[in-house]
Each structure stands twice: as C-alpha cells, then as structure tokens.
Design a protein around this motif. Sequence first.
Motif, PDB file in Angstrom:
ATOM      1  N   ASN A  81       0.827  -1.213   0.000  1.00 67.56           N
ATOM      2  CA  ASN A  81       0.000   0.000   0.000  1.00 67.56           C
ATOM      3  C   ASN A  81       0.855   1.254   0.000  1.00 67.56           C
ATOM      4  N   LEU A  82       1.981   1.254   0.748  1.00 68.21           N
ATOM      5  CA  LEU A  82       2.898   2.399   0.692  1.00 68.21           C
ATOM      6  C   LEU A  82       3.501   2.525  -0.696  1.00 68.21           C
ATOM      7  N   GLN A  83       3.991   1.407  -1.230  1.00 70.51           N
ATOM      8  CA  GLN A  83       4.589   1.433  -2.560  1.00 70.51           C
ATOM      9  C   GLN A  83       3.586   1.915  -3.604  1.00 70.51           C
ATOM     10  N   SER A  84       2.344   1.504  -3.462  1.00 72.46           N
ATOM     11  CA  SER A  84       1.302   1.905  -4.399  1.00 72.46           C
ATOM     12  C   SER A  84       1.039   3.401  -4.329  1.00 72.46           C
ATOM     13  N   ASP A  85       0.835   3.929  -3.121  1.00 69.21           N
ATOM     14  CA  ASP A  85       0.528   5.351  -2.978  1.00 69.21           C
ATOM     15  C   ASP A  85       1.712   6.219  -3.369  1.00 69.21           C
ATOM     16  N   LEU A  86       2.922   5.818  -2.994  1.00 69.66           N
ATOM     17  CA  LEU A  86       4.105   6.574  -3.370  1.00 69.66           C
ATOM     18  C   LEU A  86       4.270   6.601  -4.881  1.00 69.66           C
ATOM     19  N   SER A  87       3.957   5.488  -5.526  1.00 67.61           N
ATOM     20  CA  SER A  87       4.036   5.412  -6.980  1.00 67.61           C
ATOM     21  C   SER A  87       3.104   6.424  -7.637  1.00 67.61           C
ATOM     22  N   VAL A  88       1.892   6.551  -7.096  1.00 64.28           N
ATOM     23  CA  VAL A  88       0.937   7.532  -7.619  1.00 64.28           C
ATOM     24  C   VAL A  88       1.424   8.945  -7.337  1.00 64.28           C
ATOM     25  N   TRP A  89       1.858   9.182  -6.123  1.00 60.60           N
ATOM     26  CA  TRP A  89       2.268  10.517  -5.686  1.00 60.60           C
ATOM     27  C   TRP A  89       3.459  11.028  -6.488  1.00 60.60           C
ATOM     28  N   PHE A  90       4.461  10.182  -6.678  1.00 59.15           N
ATOM     29  CA  PHE A  90       5.698  10.616  -7.310  1.00 59.15           C
ATOM     30  C   PHE A  90       5.721  10.379  -8.817  1.00 59.15           C
ATOM     31  N   GLY A  91       4.774   9.596  -9.314  1.00 59.55           N
ATOM     32  CA  GLY A  91       4.802   9.245 -10.731  1.00 59.55           C
ATOM     33  C   GLY A  91       5.907   8.265 -11.032  1.00 59.55           C
ATOM     34  N   ALA A  92       6.248   7.465 -10.036  1.00 57.66           N
ATOM     35  CA  ALA A  92       7.354   6.522 -10.150  1.00 57.66           C
ATOM     36  C   ALA A  92       6.824   5.098 -10.215  1.00 57.66           C
ATOM     37  N   ASN A  93       7.734   4.135 -10.124  1.00 61.75           N
ATOM     38  CA  ASN A  93       7.355   2.735 -10.179  1.00 61.75           C
ATOM     39  C   ASN A  93       7.666   2.041  -8.865  1.00 61.75           C
ATOM     40  N   PRO A  94       6.740   1.224  -8.369  1.00 60.41           N
ATOM     41  CA  PRO A  94       6.973   0.517  -7.119  1.00 60.41           C
ATOM     42  C   PRO A  94       8.035  -0.560  -7.277  1.00 60.41           C
ATOM     43  N   VAL A  95       8.756  -0.836  -6.198  1.00 57.81           N
ATOM     44  CA  VAL A  95       9.745  -1.922  -6.219  1.00 57.81           C
ATOM     45  C   VAL A  95       9.087  -3.235  -5.805  1.00 57.81           C
ATOM     46  N   VAL A  96       7.827  -3.178  -5.425  1.00 55.74           N
ATOM     47  CA  VAL A  96       7.033  -4.361  -5.110  1.00 55.74           C
ATOM     48  C   VAL A  96       5.958  -4.475  -6.191  1.00 55.74           C
ATOM     49  N   PRO A  97       6.094  -5.388  -7.139  1.00 55.41           N
ATOM     50  CA  PRO A  97       5.158  -5.465  -8.267  1.00 55.41           C
ATOM     51  C   PRO A  97       3.696  -5.587  -7.859  1.00 55.41           C
ATOM     52  N   ALA A  98       3.421  -6.242  -6.733  1.00 58.66           N
ATOM     53  CA  ALA A  98       2.038  -6.414  -6.296  1.00 58.66           C
ATOM     54  C   ALA A  98       1.347  -5.079  -6.058  1.00 58.66           C
ATOM     55  N   ALA A  99       2.130  -4.035  -5.808  1.00 61.05           N
ATOM     56  CA  ALA A  99       1.555  -2.714  -5.560  1.00 61.05           C
ATOM     57  C   ALA A  99       0.789  -2.183  -6.762  1.00 61.05           C
ATOM     58  N   CYS A 100       1.065  -2.725  -7.930  1.00 59.93           N
ATOM     59  CA  CYS A 100       0.365  -2.293  -9.146  1.00 59.93           C
ATOM     60  C   CYS A 100      -1.021  -2.916  -9.269  1.00 59.93           C
ATOM     61  N   THR A 101      -1.238  -4.040  -8.592  1.00 61.20           N
ATOM     62  CA  THR A 101      -2.431  -4.818  -8.901  1.00 61.20           C
ATOM     63  C   THR A 101      -3.260  -5.269  -7.710  1.00 61.20           C
ATOM     64  N   ASP A 102      -2.717  -5.230  -6.484  1.00 62.16           N
ATOM     65  CA  ASP A 102      -3.442  -5.870  -5.383  1.00 62.16           C
ATOM     66  C   ASP A 102      -4.532  -4.992  -4.768  1.00 62.16           C
ATOM     67  N   GLY A 103      -4.635  -3.727  -5.215  1.00 62.24           N
ATOM     68  CA  GLY A 103      -5.713  -2.873  -4.763  1.00 62.24           C
ATOM     69  C   GLY A 103      -5.590  -2.360  -3.344  1.00 62.24           C
ATOM     70  N   ARG A 104      -4.445  -2.557  -2.699  1.00 60.28           N
ATOM     71  CA  ARG A 104      -4.281  -2.095  -1.319  1.00 60.28           C
ATOM     72  C   ARG A 104      -4.010  -0.593  -1.250  1.00 60.28           C
ATOM     73  N   GLY A 105      -3.551  -0.035  -2.377  1.00 63.32           N
ATOM     74  CA  GLY A 105      -3.287   1.394  -2.432  1.00 63.32           C
ATOM     75  C   GLY A 105      -3.973   2.011  -3.633  1.00 63.32           C
ATOM     76  N   MET A 106      -3.523   3.184  -4.029  1.00 69.42           N
ATOM     77  CA  MET A 106      -4.180   3.948  -5.090  1.00 69.42           C
ATOM     78  C   MET A 106      -3.755   3.529  -6.498  1.00 69.42           C
ATOM     79  N   GLN A 107      -2.607   2.863  -6.607  1.00 66.12           N
ATOM     80  CA  GLN A 107      -2.080   2.551  -7.933  1.00 66.12           C
ATOM     81  C   GLN A 107      -2.842   1.406  -8.588  1.00 66.12           C
ATOM     82  N   THR A 108      -2.807   1.406  -9.928  1.00 64.89           N
ATOM     83  CA  THR A 108      -3.444   0.355 -10.720  1.00 64.89           C
ATOM     84  C   THR A 108      -2.451  -0.176 -11.739  1.00 64.89           C
ATOM     85  N   ALA A 109      -2.805  -1.269 -12.376  1.00 65.10           N
ATOM     86  CA  ALA A 109      -1.941  -1.825 -13.416  1.00 65.10           C
ATOM     87  C   ALA A 109      -1.748  -0.819 -14.548  1.00 65.10           C
TER      88      ALA A 109
END
Length: 385
Positions: A310-338
């Motif tokens: 969830n941190l990796q997901s939200d940080l990815s959205v906030w910074f426009g970057a890519n998470p180092v945990v791939p699940a952050a793109c898809t598991d729905g725990r944060g704001m990021q999506t695939a």
Amino acid sequence: MHLVKLCGTTALCALVGLSPALAQVAALGKPEGQVNIVAWPGYIERGETDKSFDWVTKFEAASGCKVNVKTANTSDEMVALMNEGGFDLVTASGDASLRLVAGKRVQPINLSLVPSWNTVDDRLKQAPWYVVDGTHYGVPYQWGPNVLMYNTKVFGDKPPTSWSVVFEETTLPDGKSNKGRVQAYDGPIHIADAAQYLMFHKPDLGIKSPYELNDDQYKAALDLLRVQRTLTARYWHDAFIQMDDFKNEGMAASGTWPFQVNLLQADGVPVASVIPQEGATGWADTTMMHVDAENPTCAYLWIEHTLSSNLQSDLSVWFGANPVVPAACTDGRGMQTAAGCTKNGFDDFEKIRFWTTPVTKCTSQSACVPYYRWVSDYIGVIGGR
C-alpha cells in the motif's frame, strides 16, 4: 561490480578497502523512539502536502519510532549529509549509492530482518548500484525515468519528440526561440543526459554507456552542455522552485522528475511530459543504512514498512514513479493500478539508463573519465567555462 572498480580519485581509492563487509545488525532490539532519514523531496509524506498521501503517521503510532526527514535535492548533497553523520537512513540514487559504499558510510543490510524482501521485484534484487561483491547495502525504494516536461500552451498539438529542445537553439511551435525558456538539472550527473543525446545523434563517437566516457566522448558532452548553457534560464535542483518557474516564469521545457509533472498538472498548470526518441536516464533509489546508525531497530522497522504494497502503491501515484514491489500495481491495497504502472513505465525498465557512479575502470572501454572530473567540470560549465 567489485569495490576496486570504484576508484576514480586518490581520495576515493583510499576509502575503498578489500576487507570483509562491515558488520551488519544481527537482531532487532527495542525501538529507539526515532529514525532520522535523508530523502528526496516527496519521498516521505505525512499528509502535510496532501492529506491523502500519508505513510508516516500510522507507522509512528505502530512502531513508536518518530520519523525525522531531511530533504536533499541532489545526490552530492545526500553524500555530504551522510558523510557528516547523524542520520540513520538515506534514499540514495545510483550516482550516490556506490560512493557511499566505497566511502564506508553505509552498512550491509541483514535481509533476514526484512520479512518482505521476497516481495521485491526480481529485476532489482541484485542491482549493481547497491549490491557489491554479493553484499546488499540497501533495499530498493522506487524507480523511474527522467522525463522531458513541456508547456502544452507553447507546444500545442506538437509535443517534443527530441531532447534537442533543451540542448540546441531552436524555434518552438509557438514561433519563439527556446533561448531563455528552458532549464537544466543542477547536478554533475546531467552530463550523462548530454552523452545519451550524443549516443543517438552522433553514433560515430562510439558511446556505449552515458556513464562511461573516454576523453573525446566526454569533451563532446561538455561542448553540448556549453551550448545548453546559452539557452538555460535556470539550473534547477529544488523541485518546488522549478514548479514555481513553470507556473510563473514562462518556462517552456526542461528535464524533470514525474513528481513535478504530477503536482503541476494537479494544480492546473498546462504541462505534460514525454520520453523522447533518444530515450531517458533514470533513477533507481535504495534505502541505505548509515554505518554508525544510532537507531538501527527503528531503521529496520522503517525499511520493512517501505516494502508494504500500500505504501509502494501510494508513493508510486504521488511521485509518478514505479513501485519496487510489483504487487503494488495490482493488489488494490493502495491507489495505484496496473494501468497506472504501465503509464509510469513499469514495463520500460530495460530502456532506462539508470544513474550510476562514473569510474575510471569501466567495462565498455579501457579507461573512462571518473566522477570527480564530472563534478569540477560541470561547475565550470555552469560558470561559463
């Protein structure tokens, strides 16, 4: 990469030893009550900029570790702060991380104390900018490209396709010159952006890596940067000052981070970004622990926290970057999506030339210009020499 390969200056070589890795923390103890971190702007948010983005408050409550953050705007500033001491962790890019290892400013990480290590992207688990002789001197944090940001009112329906708009004088789609309307990054690693531009436009130079330049290739990059100096309105290192310039000072284009693009767009400023035909340099940042960290238990608790999806997901959205945990793109725990990860370049990992420390003993040719010369010569370019 072997430590001996980092030697680019007498001072650096003196710091690099062939002794076994420094001792690492064997077990966690009682949390010390705080953790002191050097970080890039926007990397550690507690809801003060935007209440939707806060990955500090709950951590502090759960761990009992108060998070103290010192922001740094360049890798050189990060290295200087870590050399001074007083910090537990740093979010270091590749052009700083190897210097910190060589200077023995950071300690090996005991991965057995990081339960979420197995969730880290396999592409990053052995990355040469923080794994030295098989020893992990950190844990990945985020990664992404350096993008070309442009004013959509200036470019209209003709977005730039080349970095030439910031390197060479040209007439922009609004009919005006780019002179005095572009910016460049205020850090020696920007020499690599010039080298990458030359890789595409002057293949006869034979550049294989923008971080591995012989004297002739290096001179060509400096000459291009001297041309850029005649166009540049500001050399930026403060992300928020750059954003203010795009809001109020009529800037047309600049290399930047997705962080600035996202915040400006959210504020209604007419900007967009692109990775031009020449490609892009980029950053893959690593959380590293100071060799004399005073709060190692809180530091390890924070490292583990940073790998939560969830941190990796939200940080990815906030910074426009890519998470180092791939699940952050898809598991729905944060704001990021695939789709969001795809937009941020998650599938373009192999296309990005990540920042690393230039050294004399390079792999693409017999000898390369080391980083200490990049530092002094880039200062000279900015100063008009």
